[in-house]
Design a protein around this motif. Sequence first.
Motif, PDB file in Angstrom:
ATOM      1  N   GLN A   4      -1.573  -9.122   5.660  1.00 20.28           N
ATOM      2  CA  GLN A   4      -0.475  -8.381   5.019  1.00 20.28           C
ATOM      3  C   GLN A   4       0.429  -9.273   4.182  1.00 20.28           C
ATOM      4  OE1 GLN A   4      -1.222  -8.378   8.250  1.00 20.28           O
ATOM      5  NE2 GLN A   4       0.557  -8.576   9.571  1.00 20.28           N
ATOM      6  N   ASP A   5       0.293 -10.599   4.320  1.00 27.73           N
ATOM      7  CA  ASP A   5       1.066 -11.523   3.483  1.00 27.73           C
ATOM      8  C   ASP A   5       0.364 -11.801   2.154  1.00 27.73           C
ATOM      9  OD1 ASP A   5       2.890 -11.770   5.519  1.00 27.73           O
ATOM     10  OD2 ASP A   5       1.910 -13.536   6.378  1.00 27.73           O
ATOM     11  N   PHE A  66      -3.475  -4.828  -2.630  1.00 27.64           N
ATOM     12  CA  PHE A  66      -2.431  -5.547  -3.341  1.00 27.64           C
ATOM     13  C   PHE A  66      -1.195  -5.494  -2.462  1.00 27.64           C
ATOM     14  CE2 PHE A  66       0.737  -5.672  -6.970  1.00 27.64           C
ATOM     15  CZ  PHE A  66       0.452  -6.961  -7.350  1.00 27.64           C
ATOM     16  N   HIS A  67      -0.702  -6.653  -2.026  1.00 26.23           N
ATOM     17  CA  HIS A  67       0.444  -6.715  -1.106  1.00 26.23           C
ATOM     18  C   HIS A  67       0.219  -5.901   0.161  1.00 26.23           C
ATOM     19  CE1 HIS A  67       3.205  -9.153  -3.331  1.00 26.23           C
ATOM     20  NE2 HIS A  67       3.057  -8.426  -4.408  1.00 26.23           N
ATOM     21  N   GLY A  68      -0.988  -5.938   0.662  1.00 27.82           N
ATOM     22  CA  GLY A  68      -1.262  -5.252   1.919  1.00 27.82           C
ATOM     23  C   GLY A  68      -1.148  -3.738   1.843  1.00 27.82           C
ATOM     24  N   GLY A  69      -0.825  -3.220   0.673  1.00 31.79           N
ATOM     25  CA  GLY A  69      -0.612  -1.773   0.556  1.00 31.79           C
ATOM     26  C   GLY A  69      -1.707  -1.093  -0.213  1.00 31.79           C
ATOM     27  N   ILE A  80      -2.976   0.331 -12.139  1.00 32.87           N
ATOM     28  CA  ILE A  80      -3.065  -1.055 -11.645  1.00 32.87           C
ATOM     29  C   ILE A  80      -2.224  -1.979 -12.527  1.00 32.87           C
ATOM     30  CG2 ILE A  80      -4.649  -3.013 -11.311  1.00 32.87           C
ATOM     31  CD1 ILE A  80      -6.736  -0.901 -10.357  1.00 32.87           C
ATOM     32  N   ALA A  81      -2.271  -1.781 -13.834  1.00 32.12           N
ATOM     33  CA  ALA A  81      -1.431  -2.580 -14.746  1.00 32.12           C
ATOM     34  C   ALA A  81       0.042  -2.363 -14.408  1.00 32.12           C
ATOM     35  CB  ALA A  81      -1.718  -2.204 -16.191  1.00 32.12           C
ATOM     36  N   ASN A  82       0.404  -1.131 -14.094  1.00 24.60           N
ATOM     37  CA  ASN A  82       1.794  -0.816 -13.759  1.00 24.60           C
ATOM     38  C   ASN A  82       2.250  -1.451 -12.456  1.00 24.60           C
ATOM     39  OD1 ASN A  82       2.599   0.613 -16.009  1.00 24.60           O
ATOM     40  ND2 ASN A  82       1.744   2.537 -15.222  1.00 24.60           N
ATOM     41  N   LEU A  83       1.306  -1.750 -11.580  1.00 24.14           N
ATOM     42  CA  LEU A  83       1.665  -2.434 -10.331  1.00 24.14           C
ATOM     43  C   LEU A  83       2.041  -3.902 -10.597  1.00 24.14           C
ATOM     44  CD1 LEU A  83      -1.065  -1.283  -7.783  1.00 24.14           C
ATOM     45  CD2 LEU A  83       1.370  -0.693  -7.761  1.00 24.14           C
TER      46      LEU A  83
END
Length: 248
Positions: A4-5, A66-69, A80-83
């Motif tokens: 999750q890190d 991405f970021h465990g989420g 995905i670009a917006n993330l």
Amino acid sequence: GAVQDAILYLDGITVSFDGFRALNSLSLYLEPGELRAVIGPNGAGKSTMMDVITGKTRPDLGIARFHGGHDLTALDEAAIANLGIGRKFQKPTVFENQTVYENLELALKAPRGVLAALRFRASERQRARIEEVLGIINLGRQQNEAAGGLSHGQKQWLEIGMLLMQDPELLLVDEPAAGMTDAETMRTAELLSEIARRHTVVVVEHDMEFVRALGCRVTVLHEGAVLAEGSLAAVQNNQDVIDVYLGR
Ligand code: ADP
Ligand code: MG
């Protein structure tokens, strides 16, 4: 660190094209702020890995967190670009008839290549950011010159600058040093190391001097999976890696 890190966690990613496995249960774990070099023979699956992370290719199997989420494999490219995931393809695609400055200004306005964006003008805060990026990519002196007149290396740096304008948290850079002079290659390694102080960066590259200059952790891909991972010295001494590179 724990899963999750991770800023990015790929697990069991498998991509088949007509039964051929371009990625074969690929797993990768990236820490936030990391600079990572991905190497491997032609056809190892490096670009396909980037296609999966950016939503261009949907895997048959596996997850990409991405970021465990968010599982990126459920999202499209725009989402995905917006993330905050940006990608640079191998060939530079700058607006040749616009100045260096205007290219950075245009990059504030996604989607790229849309003519409406040509009428866009940056705010004061955005202009400050353009100045900052011009410094990072070392093109301040050329800011009012047409991008078409830049050297190949300078075009690559400009495109990296255009990517930075969107302030992605994770940058994926595919073979940035291809076609560069030795001096440009070393400057590109410095540039990416500097960018990695504020962003997480994954660089695919063949040039071993470039990878050495990056001085970062290296992942070796082979036949769509991770063959070895560690310092450049460690992977270069890995017997599996030696066998693959010497074709045994
Ligand atoms: P690399 O970037 O490491 O050189 P790629 O990810 O581009 O490798 O390709 C991995 C393998 O998948 C290669 O054998 C390539 O020919 C194949 N491949 C990639 N994309 C496609 C596609 N769209 N259709 C069919 N085969 C593909
Ligand atoms: Mg490739």
